[in-house]
Design an enzyme around this catalytic site. Structure first.
Site, PDB file in Angstrom:
ATOM      1  N   ALA A   8      44.008  14.943  10.236  1.00  0.00           N
ATOM      2  CA  ALA A   8      42.987  13.501  11.227  1.00  0.00           C
ATOM      3  C   ALA A   8      42.884  12.737  10.514  1.00  0.00           C
ATOM      4  CB  ALA A   8      42.210  14.320  11.068  1.00  0.00           C
ATOM      5  N   HIS A   9      43.285  11.614  10.844  1.00  0.00           N
ATOM      6  CA  HIS A   9      42.776  10.037  10.243  1.00  0.00           C
ATOM      7  C   HIS A   9      43.791   9.879   9.447  1.00  0.00           C
ATOM      8  CE1 HIS A   9      38.761  10.674  11.769  1.00  0.00           C
ATOM      9  NE2 HIS A   9      38.943  11.687  10.938  1.00  0.00           N
ATOM     10  N   ARG A  10      45.267   9.647  10.000  1.00  0.00           N
ATOM     11  CA  ARG A  10      46.300   9.694   8.833  1.00  0.00           C
ATOM     12  C   ARG A  10      46.500  10.156   7.145  1.00  0.00           C
ATOM     13  NH1 ARG A  10      49.842   8.231  11.510  1.00  0.00           N
ATOM     14  NH2 ARG A  10      51.774   7.316  10.546  1.00  0.00           N
ATOM     15  N   LEU A  11      45.496  11.159   7.412  1.00  0.00           N
ATOM     16  CA  LEU A  11      45.669  12.048   5.536  1.00  0.00           C
ATOM     17  C   LEU A  11      46.604  12.939   5.636  1.00  0.00           C
ATOM     18  CD1 LEU A  11      41.472  11.503   5.181  1.00  0.00           C
ATOM     19  CD2 LEU A  11      43.087   9.489   4.584  1.00  0.00           C
ATOM     20  N   HIS A  12      47.570  12.564   6.041  1.00  0.00           N
ATOM     21  CA  HIS A  12      48.541  13.929   5.749  1.00  0.00           C
ATOM     22  C   HIS A  12      48.329  14.682   5.285  1.00  0.00           C
ATOM     23  CE1 HIS A  12      49.045  11.550   9.204  1.00  0.00           C
ATOM     24  NE2 HIS A  12      50.031  10.413   8.996  1.00  0.00           N
TER      25      HIS A  12
END
Length: 192
Positions: free
Chosen positions: A169-173
């Site tokens: 989520a939220h580009r917190l890969h």
């Protein structure tokens, strides 16, 4: 998560086989010519293990010519339904004739005939010409097993790096990079 990247890849591929609608073994293969000009295309993974990742092709194809000039490649598996990808980088070498023969024998007859008929990566004047070549091969091998063409075989990418990417989520890969040195894998946990 597994500490062995091959075991982790096995698990992710098995999950992709359950969720991906088509060709979960599809991978982008990136090569470069002697001058460093890159090229990428989709191929199918046909075997893998600790010694590498295997695909097959016409050895006169553009990809094979590039691998002959620059025996390094990268692979990318993207499983959209799982929001995952795996990137593999390493040196490339041809698989043995025995291994190529074994895989070729497992292919469907029409695929075997197509391998004989195709001048992969070379232009033809029409689709009809290609279809006529397939029919000529069908007649040539009528009533007998189709042998592997001498110009067709496999390549193995011996993984030096394997990176596992998981969408968050939220580009917190999350990324896990495994690097091989001296036959041993070391891991680093990476973030975007």
């Amino acid at each position: 998560m597994a500490d062995d990247p091959i075991a982790l890849f096995d698990r992710w591929l098995a999950e992709a086989e359950q969720s991906e609608p088509n060709d979960p073994n599809a991978m982008a293969l990136a090569t470069a010519d002697a001058g460093g000009r890159p090229s990428v295309r989709m191929v199918l993974l046909k075997g893998h293990g600790p010694d590498g990742f295997v695909f097959y092709t016409n050895r006169g194809s553009r990809k094979a010519e590039q691998l002959g000039a620059n025996a390094q490649a990268s692979l990318l598996f993207h499983w959209k339904s799982l929001r995952r990808q795996v990137r593999v980088t390493g040196a490339v070498s041809p698989v043995s004739d025995a291994e190529s023969d074994s895989y070729f024998a497992s292919r469907g007859r029409d695929s075997q005939l197509g391998a004989w008929a195709s001048d992969q990566s070379r232009p033809l004047d029409s689709r009809a010409t290609f279809e006529a070549r397939v029919e000529a091969m069908r007649a040539r091998f009528d009533g007998q097993d189709v042998p592997r063409p001498p110009f067709w075989g496999g390549y193995r990418v011996a993984a030096e790096e394997i990176e596992f990417w998981q969408d968050r989520a939220h580009r917190l890969h999350e990324r896990r990079l495994f690097t091989r040195s001296g036959g041993e894998w070391t891991e680093g946990l990476l973030f975007p």
